[in-house]
Write a protein that holds these residues in place. Structure first.
Motif, PDB file in Angstrom:
ATOM      1  N   ASN A  63       0.858  -1.170   0.000  1.00  0.00           N
ATOM      2  CA  ASN A  63       0.000   0.000   0.000  1.00  0.00           C
ATOM      3  C   ASN A  63       0.904   1.233   0.000  1.00  0.00           C
ATOM      4  O   ASN A  63       1.938   1.243   0.680  1.00  0.00           O
ATOM      5  CB  ASN A  63      -0.817   0.045   1.296  1.00  0.00           C
ATOM      6  CG  ASN A  63      -2.146  -0.655   1.185  1.00  0.00           C
ATOM      7  OD1 ASN A  63      -3.129  -0.056   0.777  1.00  0.00           O
ATOM      8  ND2 ASN A  63      -2.178  -1.924   1.546  1.00  0.00           N
ATOM      9  N   HIS A  64       0.533   2.251  -0.770  1.00  0.00           N
ATOM     10  CA  HIS A  64       1.224   3.538  -0.689  1.00  0.00           C
ATOM     11  C   HIS A  64       0.165   4.626  -0.598  1.00  0.00           C
ATOM     12  O   HIS A  64      -1.003   4.394  -0.898  1.00  0.00           O
ATOM     13  CB  HIS A  64       2.106   3.776  -1.918  1.00  0.00           C
ATOM     14  CG  HIS A  64       3.227   2.786  -2.052  1.00  0.00           C
ATOM     15  ND1 HIS A  64       4.380   2.870  -1.327  1.00  0.00           N
ATOM     16  CD2 HIS A  64       3.347   1.675  -2.820  1.00  0.00           C
ATOM     17  CE1 HIS A  64       5.183   1.860  -1.644  1.00  0.00           C
ATOM     18  NE2 HIS A  64       4.575   1.106  -2.550  1.00  0.00           N
ATOM     19  N   GLY A  65       0.598   5.816  -0.206  1.00  0.00           N
ATOM     20  CA  GLY A  65      -0.343   6.929  -0.123  1.00  0.00           C
ATOM     21  C   GLY A  65       0.064   8.013  -1.089  1.00  0.00           C
ATOM     22  O   GLY A  65       1.167   8.546  -1.004  1.00  0.00           O
ATOM     23  N   VAL A 108       4.130  12.958  -1.950  1.00  0.00           N
ATOM     24  CA  VAL A 108       4.674  12.363  -0.733  1.00  0.00           C
ATOM     25  C   VAL A 108       3.959  11.038  -0.526  1.00  0.00           C
ATOM     26  O   VAL A 108       2.757  10.944  -0.781  1.00  0.00           O
ATOM     27  CB  VAL A 108       4.420  13.298   0.468  1.00  0.00           C
ATOM     28  CG1 VAL A 108       4.909  12.676   1.761  1.00  0.00           C
ATOM     29  CG2 VAL A 108       5.058  14.648   0.247  1.00  0.00           C
ATOM     30  N   CYS A 109       4.685  10.018  -0.082  1.00  0.00           N
ATOM     31  CA  CYS A 109       3.979   8.785   0.264  1.00  0.00           C
ATOM     32  C   CYS A 109       3.485   8.932   1.694  1.00  0.00           C
ATOM     33  O   CYS A 109       4.276   9.143   2.607  1.00  0.00           O
ATOM     34  CB  CYS A 109       4.886   7.567   0.156  1.00  0.00           C
ATOM     35  SG  CYS A 109       4.007   6.073   0.659  1.00  0.00           S
ATOM     36  N   ASN A 110       2.171   8.840   1.878  1.00  0.00           N
ATOM     37  CA  ASN A 110       1.685   8.995   3.247  1.00  0.00           C
ATOM     38  C   ASN A 110       1.009   7.729   3.788  1.00  0.00           C
ATOM     39  O   ASN A 110       0.211   7.781   4.705  1.00  0.00           O
ATOM     40  CB  ASN A 110       0.803  10.234   3.407  1.00  0.00           C
ATOM     41  CG  ASN A 110      -0.550  10.093   2.746  1.00  0.00           C
ATOM     42  OD1 ASN A 110      -0.869   9.078   2.163  1.00  0.00           O
ATOM     43  ND2 ASN A 110      -1.350  11.138   2.849  1.00  0.00           N
ATOM     44  N   GLU A 111       1.359   6.602   3.183  1.00  0.00           N
ATOM     45  CA  GLU A 111       0.986   5.329   3.814  1.00  0.00           C
ATOM     46  C   GLU A 111       2.279   4.591   4.108  1.00  0.00           C
ATOM     47  O   GLU A 111       3.088   4.381   3.187  1.00  0.00           O
ATOM     48  CB  GLU A 111       0.100   4.496   2.897  1.00  0.00           C
ATOM     49  CG  GLU A 111      -0.367   3.181   3.505  1.00  0.00           C
ATOM     50  CD  GLU A 111      -1.232   3.396   4.742  1.00  0.00           C
ATOM     51  OE1 GLU A 111      -0.695   3.252   5.857  1.00  0.00           O
ATOM     52  OE2 GLU A 111      -2.423   3.748   4.570  1.00  0.00           O
ATOM     53  N   TYR A 112       2.489   4.204   5.356  1.00  0.00           N
ATOM     54  CA  TYR A 112       3.722   3.504   5.721  1.00  0.00           C
ATOM     55  C   TYR A 112       3.892   2.282   4.820  1.00  0.00           C
ATOM     56  O   TYR A 112       3.003   1.449   4.702  1.00  0.00           O
ATOM     57  CB  TYR A 112       3.669   3.063   7.178  1.00  0.00           C
ATOM     58  CG  TYR A 112       4.834   2.171   7.558  1.00  0.00           C
ATOM     59  CD1 TYR A 112       6.098   2.708   7.745  1.00  0.00           C
ATOM     60  CD2 TYR A 112       4.676   0.803   7.701  1.00  0.00           C
ATOM     61  CE1 TYR A 112       7.172   1.906   8.066  1.00  0.00           C
ATOM     62  CE2 TYR A 112       5.745  -0.013   8.031  1.00  0.00           C
ATOM     63  CZ  TYR A 112       6.991   0.550   8.205  1.00  0.00           C
ATOM     64  OH  TYR A 112       8.054  -0.248   8.527  1.00  0.00           O
ATOM     65  N   CYS A 113       5.077   2.184   4.161  1.00  0.00           N
ATOM     66  CA  CYS A 113       5.240   1.127   3.168  1.00  0.00           C
ATOM     67  C   CYS A 113       6.560   0.391   3.350  1.00  0.00           C
ATOM     68  O   CYS A 113       7.038  -0.279   2.444  1.00  0.00           O
ATOM     69  CB  CYS A 113       5.137   1.713   1.763  1.00  0.00           C
ATOM     70  SG  CYS A 113       6.234   3.107   1.490  1.00  0.00           S
ATOM     71  N   GLY A 114       7.174   0.546   4.527  1.00  0.00           N
ATOM     72  CA  GLY A 114       8.455  -0.111   4.760  1.00  0.00           C
ATOM     73  C   GLY A 114       9.439   0.903   5.336  1.00  0.00           C
ATOM     74  O   GLY A 114       9.124   2.084   5.448  1.00  0.00           O
ATOM     75  N   GLY A 119      11.906   2.420   4.285  1.00  0.00           N
ATOM     76  CA  GLY A 119      12.354   3.558   3.476  1.00  0.00           C
ATOM     77  C   GLY A 119      11.219   4.503   3.103  1.00  0.00           C
ATOM     78  O   GLY A 119      11.394   5.392   2.250  1.00  0.00           O
ATOM     79  N   HIS A 120      10.089   4.317   3.733  1.00  0.00           N
ATOM     80  CA  HIS A 120       8.866   5.082   3.456  1.00  0.00           C
ATOM     81  C   HIS A 120       9.105   6.585   3.268  1.00  0.00           C
ATOM     82  O   HIS A 120       8.602   7.196   2.320  1.00  0.00           O
ATOM     83  CB  HIS A 120       7.908   4.800   4.618  1.00  0.00           C
ATOM     84  CG  HIS A 120       6.767   5.712   4.775  1.00  0.00           C
ATOM     85  ND1 HIS A 120       5.853   5.944   3.774  1.00  0.00           N
ATOM     86  CD2 HIS A 120       6.345   6.436   5.849  1.00  0.00           C
ATOM     87  CE1 HIS A 120       4.932   6.779   4.224  1.00  0.00           C
ATOM     88  NE2 HIS A 120       5.207   7.098   5.470  1.00  0.00           N
ATOM     89  N   HIS A 121       9.925   7.179   4.146  1.00  0.00           N
ATOM     90  CA  HIS A 121      10.120   8.637   4.098  1.00  0.00           C
ATOM     91  C   HIS A 121      10.995   9.086   2.936  1.00  0.00           C
ATOM     92  O   HIS A 121      11.180  10.276   2.727  1.00  0.00           O
ATOM     93  CB  HIS A 121      10.731   9.108   5.415  1.00  0.00           C
ATOM     94  CG  HIS A 121      11.940   8.307   5.796  1.00  0.00           C
ATOM     95  ND1 HIS A 121      11.826   7.085   6.416  1.00  0.00           N
ATOM     96  CD2 HIS A 121      13.250   8.510   5.590  1.00  0.00           C
ATOM     97  CE1 HIS A 121      13.045   6.583   6.589  1.00  0.00           C
ATOM     98  NE2 HIS A 121      13.920   7.421   6.108  1.00  0.00           N
ATOM     99  N   THR A 122      11.557   8.137   2.180  1.00  0.00           N
ATOM    100  CA  THR A 122      12.380   8.541   1.032  1.00  0.00           C
ATOM    101  C   THR A 122      11.565   8.524  -0.255  1.00  0.00           C
ATOM    102  O   THR A 122      12.076   8.800  -1.328  1.00  0.00           O
ATOM    103  CB  THR A 122      13.573   7.583   0.847  1.00  0.00           C
ATOM    104  OG1 THR A 122      13.052   6.274   0.557  1.00  0.00           O
ATOM    105  CG2 THR A 122      14.414   7.507   2.109  1.00  0.00           C
ATOM    106  N   MET A 123      10.307   8.188  -0.127  1.00  0.00           N
ATOM    107  CA  MET A 123       9.480   7.966  -1.320  1.00  0.00           C
ATOM    108  C   MET A 123       8.787   9.257  -1.740  1.00  0.00           C
ATOM    109  O   MET A 123       7.693   9.569  -1.289  1.00  0.00           O
ATOM    110  CB  MET A 123       8.455   6.875  -0.997  1.00  0.00           C
ATOM    111  CG  MET A 123       7.584   6.508  -2.162  1.00  0.00           C
ATOM    112  SD  MET A 123       6.703   4.989  -1.808  1.00  0.00           S
ATOM    113  CE  MET A 123       5.515   5.033  -3.134  1.00  0.00           C
ATOM    114  N   ILE A 124       9.460  10.011  -2.604  1.00  0.00           N
ATOM    115  CA  ILE A 124       8.927  11.303  -3.031  1.00  0.00           C
ATOM    116  C   ILE A 124       8.892  11.333  -4.564  1.00  0.00           C
ATOM    117  O   ILE A 124       9.843  10.902  -5.223  1.00  0.00           O
ATOM    118  CB  ILE A 124       9.823  12.468  -2.540  1.00  0.00           C
ATOM    119  CG1 ILE A 124      10.104  12.363  -1.035  1.00  0.00           C
ATOM    120  CG2 ILE A 124       9.212  13.821  -2.907  1.00  0.00           C
ATOM    121  CD1 ILE A 124       9.005  12.812  -0.134  1.00  0.00           C
TER     122      ILE A 124
HETATM  123 CU    CU Z   1       5.180   4.997   2.209  1.00  0.00          CU
END
Ligand code: CU
Ligand code: HEM
Ligand code: CU
Lengths: 506, 42, 175
Positions: free
Chosen positions: C121-123, C156-162, C164-169
């Motif tokens: 899941n991603h946001g 911005v990815c706003n669903e926790y996805c692992g 590295g979640h905060h690097t997903m831009i």
């Molecule tokens: Cu994410």
């Protein structure tokens, strides 16, 4: 008068069954220990999200966040609810606890399940958040731990209903059950339904983690998860409101303004709110707009109606009681003369107002199909549910604890002055924390996020939420730290009371 | 509770809940206003 | 006393006028906010997806690749930059931990945006305009969007996805 299995409470004249008493003590105490663990994690998390401090590493942050959610929302709340179930059945109905060994099994299963989950998360085997959306995969023992915990909770509800049955056949009370017990019945009905529902997806997910069956469709998982996860929150709401009524009686001798009115409102929860879980899925694919609107409109708003009814009758019963004591001048003399120094009373006032003004209003807003587009998964969402489940439920449970300590633990609160101040520190801290998070969320700041400056992304240096958000996070942190202090005051005072509080004379 | 004396009726609560109601409506309408600030989507 | 059994005929007690007015007002409010959702659905310009399909990550990946090849104009940070014609089907693929491609859209033009995930899941959180949608593996979440403002936007990815979640831009331009 005390027999082998009973003592008679000197304050209330109620018979207190010893096995019920022990189970209440154990469950409540375990709950408070988890509150301490969760509180420490909360402090670490909030000091990480305030990026001026950025306390934890990314990995530890996500791990701490996972455990914070579980220790608080699952362990603290549910252990405490088990204590409430035994209290509202055996104690309030003047009855013996049915099948005490079942109660023990409840406690042991929940403890073992909780311990397994905690160990799995701490060892880095379950960095999946408490929602564990598939395909995120934790160690299979993590799911087993959750299942054991849930089975334990179901056994607690079974013991509760069996006790109600005994009370009815042995006629230990007359007429209808007390309103507080009625609220607990509603909570327990919702609990049994939702926990059984939880099995529908947790067991297959466990088997998937074991490699036995293929993965469930991720959207189906989300639907089933929130069918369970949202409904379990209604257990908390019903239990919280039962505590509001109980505290009203304990502190100012209030009587329900209208039994009919309050009981109808409780019944609305049981009938409708279980179904309103699609407000978590408003911007998801896979569910039609018509279905979302029907589910969150009709079903959720009838539960909103129920909350608004309680919002009237809870303060009304207190006002009537105080007016009958002679505080009848003007509109608000009763409010001025209310027992603001009684920690149960002040906790309850924070709980009612925080739940209504912050949690209730934002819940209606964010749960509206279209408005969800501008709030889904932003940090406004944790802002909303800290208002409901922390200011609301947690403070109601803290308030009632100040009466459970003398009545069930038979100890005088060790530090009365600390107790007097505690709700104000916790309540004010949490109000600041929640409002600041909702405010910051309005700028689109994501929840569950380690670095909103995107310093480790391809586009580092390009993304900024601006200085207002930075300032907002400082306020979030101030509120969070204050709440942590208030929480610590509560936990330490409770532990000190149990360990060395003066015995209430019998 | 219809049998309450006038001076014992919850006048203060009635006022407080209307204050709550007013804040609810204000925030509700404001939110729709914010919503219209985003792109067209549907 | 809420901790004791109520008087015998509690269900016969009539309500106070304050209670009656309040429950009516609350009830009417609840009906209105329920009606507001279908009302905005038909009359408003901001609604969640009305269209979605089940699609395997492989198929969604292939569709995204076809789309990129057809309209690619360059690269930024190694990510293809794509200028699709207005009214066309456009694709954004989410994966651990990135969004592709970078779209260049025209203000005031409508597009059919397909959001799909390769793994978790991603946001999809478009900033700073602040629009948020869920991206679910195995599903194509389709949004008819019309950018109404110009500028540079980030996803911005706003669903926790692992971890590295905060690097997903991701990135998106509107001109
Ligand atoms: Cu994410
Ligand atoms: C001292 C008190 C507390 C502080 C400082 C605190 C702080 C926080 C913070 C900063 C977050 C993370 C927001 C994010 O990045 O998404 C969070 C999440 C959360 N908190 Fe608390 N909290 C406190 C008490 C509680 C209590 C008492 C409960 C429950 C009864 C609770 C339940 C949760 C839950 C369920 C989450 C969401 C976790 C997730 O997103 O998976 N918190 N808290
Ligand atoms: Cu992601």
């Amino acid at each position: 008068m005390a027999s082998d299995n009973f003592r008679v409470c000197p304050t209330t004249g109620l018979k207190v069954d010893f096995s019920a008493q022990t189970l209440i003590k154990l469950n409540a105490f375990t709950a408070i220990v988890f509150l301490l663990v969760g509180g420490l994690l909360g402090l670490a998390i909030v000091l990480t999200r305030w990026q001026a401090v950025h306390l934890l590493t990314a990995e530890l942050f996500y791990r701490a966040l996972t455990l914070h959610g579980i220790a608080m929302l699952v362990a603290w709340i549910v252990f405490f609810e088990m204590a409430l179930l035994y209290f509202t059945s055996a104690i309030l109905l003047n009855c013996r606890l049915a099948v005490p060994w079942l109660g023990w099994l409840q406690y042991i299963l929940m403890l073992v399940g909780g311990a397994i989950v905690t160990v799995m998360v701490l060892t880095g085997n379950a960095d999946v958040m408490f929602t564990s959306y598939v395909p995120l995969k934790a160690h299979h023992l993590y799911y087993l731990g959750i299942v054991l915990f849930a089975v334990g909770a179901i056994l607690g509800c079974v013991t509760f209903f069996a006790t109600l049955g005994i009370a009815k056949t042995e006629k230990t009370y007359q007429g209808s059950v007390p309103l507080v017990t009625y609220g607990a019945i509603v909570a327990a009905i919702i609990a049994i339904l939702t926990l059984a529902h939880g099995a529908i997806f947790f067991i297959p997910t466990w088997l998937w983690a074991l490699g036995v069956i293929p993965m469930m469709d991720p959207e189906t998982y989300r639907l089933l998860f929130w069918g369970f996860g949202h409904s379990t929150q209604q257990i908390n709401v019903a239990a919280m409101i039962a505590c509001w009524y109980a505290i009203g009686t304990l502190t100012v001798g209030a009587q329900p303004a209208s039994e009919k009115f309050s009981r109808s409102a409780f019944a609305l929860y049981a009938i409708f709110i279980c179904i309103a879980s699609e407000h978590h899925l408003l911007v998801d694919p896979g569910i039609s707009a018509a279905h979302k609107e029907w589910n969150t409109g009709y079903f959720m708003h009838l539960a909103v109606l129920a909350s608004m009814m309680h919002a009237f009758s809870v303060p009304a019963q207190i006002e009537i009681a105080l007016r009958k004591k002679g505080y009848t001048k003007g509109m608000f003399e009763w409010l001025k003369k209310a027992p603001w120094g009684d920690p149960a009373f002040s906790s309850m006032v924070f709980s009612v107002t925080g739940f209504g003004f912050m949690g209730g209003i934002t819940g209606i807003l964010y749960g509206t199909e279209q408005l969800n587009i501008i709030r889904h998964n932003t940090i406004a969402v944790p802002g909303h549910f800290h208002a409901t489940v922390v200011v609301g439920t947690t403070m109601a449970f803290m308030g009632i604890t100040y009466y459970v300590l003398p009545l069930i633990f038979q100890r005088q609160v060790a530090f009365p002055t600390v107790a007097k101040l505690q709700p104000y520190v916790y309540g004010v801290g949490m109000w600041i924390f929640c409002i600041a998070m909702m405010f910051v969320g309005g700028f689109g700041v994501p929840r569950r996020h380690w670095d909103i400056t995107a310093a480790e992304s391809l586009f580092k240096g390009e993304l900024s939420f601006g200085p207002t958000v930075d300032l907002g996070f400082a306020v979030v942190a101030i509120g969070g730290v204050l709440a942590f202090v208030g929480g610590a005051m509560f936990v330490l005072n409770a532990v000190a009371t149990v360990a060395m509080g003066k015995k209430v004379n019998q | 509770m219809s049998n309450l004396k006038e001076e014992h009726r919850p006048h203060g609560t009635a006022m407080l809940v209307w204050f709550f109601f007013a804040s609810l409506i204000v925030y509700y309408l404001l939110s729709w206003k914010f919503l219209t600030g985003i792109w067209k989507v549907g | 006393m809420s901790l004791g059994s109520p008087t015998k005929y509690w269900w016969d007690e009539p309500l106070d006028p304050y209670e009656k007015t309040w429950v009516w007002a609350a009830g009417v409010f609840c009906v209105l906010i329920t009606i507001a959702m279908p009302f905005w659905h038909y009359t408003g310009d901001q609604n969640p997806s009305q269209e979605y399909y089940k699609i395997s990550p492989e198929k969604f990946d292939a569709a995204t690749e076809r789309f990129i090849t057809a309209y690619k104009v360059g690269e930024e940070q190694g990510i293809p930059v794509v200028v699709p014609p207005p009214k066309s089907d456009i694709f954004i693929r989410a994966h651990q931990f990135g969004w592709e491609p970078i779209l260049k859209l025209k203000v005031g033009q409508s597009y059919k945006l397909h959001l799909g995930s390769m793994d978790m899941n991603h946001g999809f959180s478009l900033q700073p305009i602040n629009m948020n949608f869920q991206v679910v593996p195995g599903w194509d979440n389709i949004l008819n969007i019309t950018p109404t403002t110009t500028g540079v936007f980030h996803i911005v990815c706003n669903e926790y996805c692992g971890l590295g979640h905060h690097t997903m831009i991701g990135k998106l331009y509107v001109e």
